[in-house]
Design a protein around this motif. Structure first.
Motif, PDB file in Angstrom:
ATOM      1  N   ALA A   1      10.774 -29.301  16.665  1.00  0.00           N
ATOM      2  CA  ALA A   1      10.708 -28.873  18.094  1.00  0.00           C
ATOM      3  C   ALA A   1      12.118 -28.916  18.514  1.00  0.00           C
ATOM      4  CB  ALA A   1       9.897 -29.636  18.825  1.00  0.00           C
ATOM      5  N   ARG A   2      12.351 -28.644  19.755  1.00  0.00           N
ATOM      6  CA  ARG A   2      14.297 -28.778  20.664  1.00  0.00           C
ATOM      7  C   ARG A   2      13.542 -29.732  21.619  1.00  0.00           C
ATOM      8  NH1 ARG A   2      17.437 -23.604  22.171  1.00  0.00           N
ATOM      9  NH2 ARG A   2      15.481 -23.144  22.799  1.00  0.00           N
ATOM     10  N   ILE A   3      14.258 -30.396  21.522  1.00  0.00           N
ATOM     11  CA  ILE A   3      14.521 -31.767  23.197  1.00  0.00           C
ATOM     12  C   ILE A   3      15.501 -30.980  23.905  1.00  0.00           C
ATOM     13  CG2 ILE A   3      14.130 -33.082  24.189  1.00  0.00           C
ATOM     14  CD1 ILE A   3      12.329 -34.024  21.797  1.00  0.00           C
ATOM     15  N   TYR A   4      15.764 -30.815  24.843  1.00  0.00           N
ATOM     16  CA  TYR A   4      17.124 -30.168  25.690  1.00  0.00           C
ATOM     17  C   TYR A   4      16.571 -29.999  27.169  1.00  0.00           C
ATOM     18  CZ  TYR A   4      15.112 -24.799  26.393  1.00  0.00           C
ATOM     19  OH  TYR A   4      13.995 -24.309  26.603  1.00  0.00           O
ATOM     20  N   LYS A   5      18.072 -30.180  27.556  1.00  0.00           N
ATOM     21  CA  LYS A   5      17.710 -29.886  29.364  1.00  0.00           C
ATOM     22  C   LYS A   5      18.375 -28.967  29.775  1.00  0.00           C
ATOM     23  CE  LYS A   5      18.335 -32.470  33.618  1.00  0.00           C
ATOM     24  NZ  LYS A   5      19.646 -33.850  34.102  1.00  0.00           N
ATOM     25  N   PRO A   6      17.802 -28.001  30.709  1.00  0.00           N
ATOM     26  CA  PRO A   6      17.787 -26.292  30.476  1.00  0.00           C
ATOM     27  C   PRO A   6      18.646 -26.210  31.568  1.00  0.00           C
ATOM     28  CG  PRO A   6      15.146 -26.940  31.197  1.00  0.00           C
ATOM     29  CD  PRO A   6      16.311 -27.966  30.918  1.00  0.00           C
TER      30      PRO A   6
ATOM     31  N   ASP B   1      14.065 -31.459  34.361  1.00  0.00           N
ATOM     32  CA  ASP B   1      13.509 -32.316  32.889  1.00  0.00           C
ATOM     33  C   ASP B   1      14.001 -32.107  32.030  1.00  0.00           C
ATOM     34  OD1 ASP B   1      11.687 -33.568  35.438  1.00  0.00           O
ATOM     35  OD2 ASP B   1      10.401 -31.142  35.679  1.00  0.00           O
ATOM     36  N   TRP B   2      12.956 -32.331  31.389  1.00  0.00           N
ATOM     37  CA  TRP B   2      13.850 -32.396  29.594  1.00  0.00           C
ATOM     38  C   TRP B   2      12.092 -31.534  28.791  1.00  0.00           C
ATOM     39  CZ3 TRP B   2      17.747 -33.526  26.876  1.00  0.00           C
ATOM     40  CH2 TRP B   2      18.592 -34.265  27.369  1.00  0.00           C
ATOM     41  N   VAL B   3      12.846 -30.553  28.362  1.00  0.00           N
ATOM     42  CA  VAL B   3      11.873 -29.434  28.001  1.00  0.00           C
ATOM     43  C   VAL B   3      12.653 -29.925  26.140  1.00  0.00           C
ATOM     44  CG1 VAL B   3      10.855 -27.166  27.789  1.00  0.00           C
ATOM     45  CG2 VAL B   3      12.720 -28.022  29.285  1.00  0.00           C
ATOM     46  N   LEU B   4      10.683 -29.806  26.188  1.00  0.00           N
ATOM     47  CA  LEU B   4      10.134 -29.326  24.274  1.00  0.00           C
ATOM     48  C   LEU B   4       9.675 -29.026  23.857  1.00  0.00           C
ATOM     49  CD1 LEU B   4       9.134 -32.837  22.238  1.00  0.00           C
ATOM     50  CD2 LEU B   4       7.637 -30.316  22.097  1.00  0.00           C
ATOM     51  N   GLU B   5      10.381 -27.607  23.414  1.00  0.00           N
ATOM     52  CA  GLU B   5      10.030 -26.135  23.431  1.00  0.00           C
ATOM     53  C   GLU B   5      10.007 -26.455  21.350  1.00  0.00           C
ATOM     54  OE1 GLU B   5      11.347 -22.785  24.868  1.00  0.00           O
ATOM     55  OE2 GLU B   5      12.731 -23.333  23.592  1.00  0.00           O
TER      56      GLU B   5
ATOM     57  N   SER C   1       3.418 -12.578  17.163  1.00  0.00           N
ATOM     58  CA  SER C   1       2.918 -13.024  15.785  1.00  0.00           C
ATOM     59  C   SER C   1       1.891 -14.030  16.231  1.00  0.00           C
ATOM     60  CB  SER C   1       4.825 -13.584  16.049  1.00  0.00           C
ATOM     61  OG  SER C   1       4.581 -15.008  16.760  1.00  0.00           O
ATOM     62  N   GLN C   2       1.014 -14.469  14.857  1.00  0.00           N
ATOM     63  CA  GLN C   2       0.169 -15.007  14.873  1.00  0.00           C
ATOM     64  C   GLN C   2       0.454 -16.549  15.085  1.00  0.00           C
ATOM     65  OE1 GLN C   2      -2.848 -13.927  14.531  1.00  0.00           O
ATOM     66  NE2 GLN C   2      -2.041 -12.090  13.931  1.00  0.00           N
ATOM     67  N   ASP C   3       2.494 -16.571  15.901  1.00  0.00           N
ATOM     68  CA  ASP C   3       2.595 -18.562  15.800  1.00  0.00           C
ATOM     69  C   ASP C   3       2.542 -19.338  16.754  1.00  0.00           C
ATOM     70  OD1 ASP C   3       3.536 -20.981  15.686  1.00  0.00           O
ATOM     71  OD2 ASP C   3       5.586 -20.364  15.845  1.00  0.00           O
TER      72      ASP C   3
ATOM     73  N   VAL D   1       4.642 -22.705  23.662  1.00  0.00           N
ATOM     74  CA  VAL D   1       4.211 -23.877  24.354  1.00  0.00           C
ATOM     75  C   VAL D   1       5.975 -24.357  24.469  1.00  0.00           C
ATOM     76  CG1 VAL D   1       3.740 -25.831  23.362  1.00  0.00           C
ATOM     77  CG2 VAL D   1       2.396 -24.562  22.960  1.00  0.00           C
ATOM     78  N   ARG D   2       5.720 -25.456  25.389  1.00  0.00           N
ATOM     79  CA  ARG D   2       6.689 -25.561  26.618  1.00  0.00           C
ATOM     80  C   ARG D   2       6.409 -27.144  27.238  1.00  0.00           C
ATOM     81  NH1 ARG D   2      10.703 -21.981  29.006  1.00  0.00           N
ATOM     82  NH2 ARG D   2      12.408 -23.790  28.934  1.00  0.00           N
ATOM     83  N   LEU D   3       6.691 -27.736  26.883  1.00  0.00           N
ATOM     84  CA  LEU D   3       6.286 -28.965  27.656  1.00  0.00           C
ATOM     85  C   LEU D   3       7.725 -30.005  28.420  1.00  0.00           C
ATOM     86  CD1 LEU D   3       4.367 -31.577  24.157  1.00  0.00           C
ATOM     87  CD2 LEU D   3       3.319 -29.612  26.374  1.00  0.00           C
TER      88      LEU D   3
END
Length: 92
Positions: free
Chosen positions: A3-8, A22-26, A44-46, A51-53
């Motif tokens: 996952a990547r954690i960033y601030k958009p 907010d900070w996003v976990l993608e 894709s099947q993924d 999901v973006r939290l």
């Protein structure tokens, strides 16, 4: 599952700072996208890549990832570069 954690950052089309606090976990995409045979759309099947939290702080996002055993990479927040100029500068 990484996952990547960033601030958009602020969108170029918006003047306010909505959805940038907010900070996003993608999740990273683990499956390659391919065209659908019937419609031709890319998919894709993924399902994890959809999901973006959102979290109020970076520490909360990191705590969530460590609690559920998710490997993560923290992307540091980019500083805002403000170009302050007067309206009269357009006519010089």
């Amino acid at each position: 599952m990484t996952a990547r954690i960033y601030k958009p950052s602020k969108n170029a089309m918006q003047s306010g700072k909505a959805k940038t606090q907010d900070w996003v976990l993608e999740f990273e995409q683990s499956d390659k996208k391919r065209p659908d045979a019937l419609m031709g759309w890319a998919g894709s099947q993924d399902t994890q890549s959809q999901v973006r939290l959102r979290f109020p702080t970076q520490e909360a996002a990191i705590a969530y990832a460590t609690r559920y055993g998710i490997e993560f990479v923290v992307v540091p927040e980019q500083p805002r570069m403000l170009k302050l100029q007067a309206y009269a500068d357009n006519f010089r």
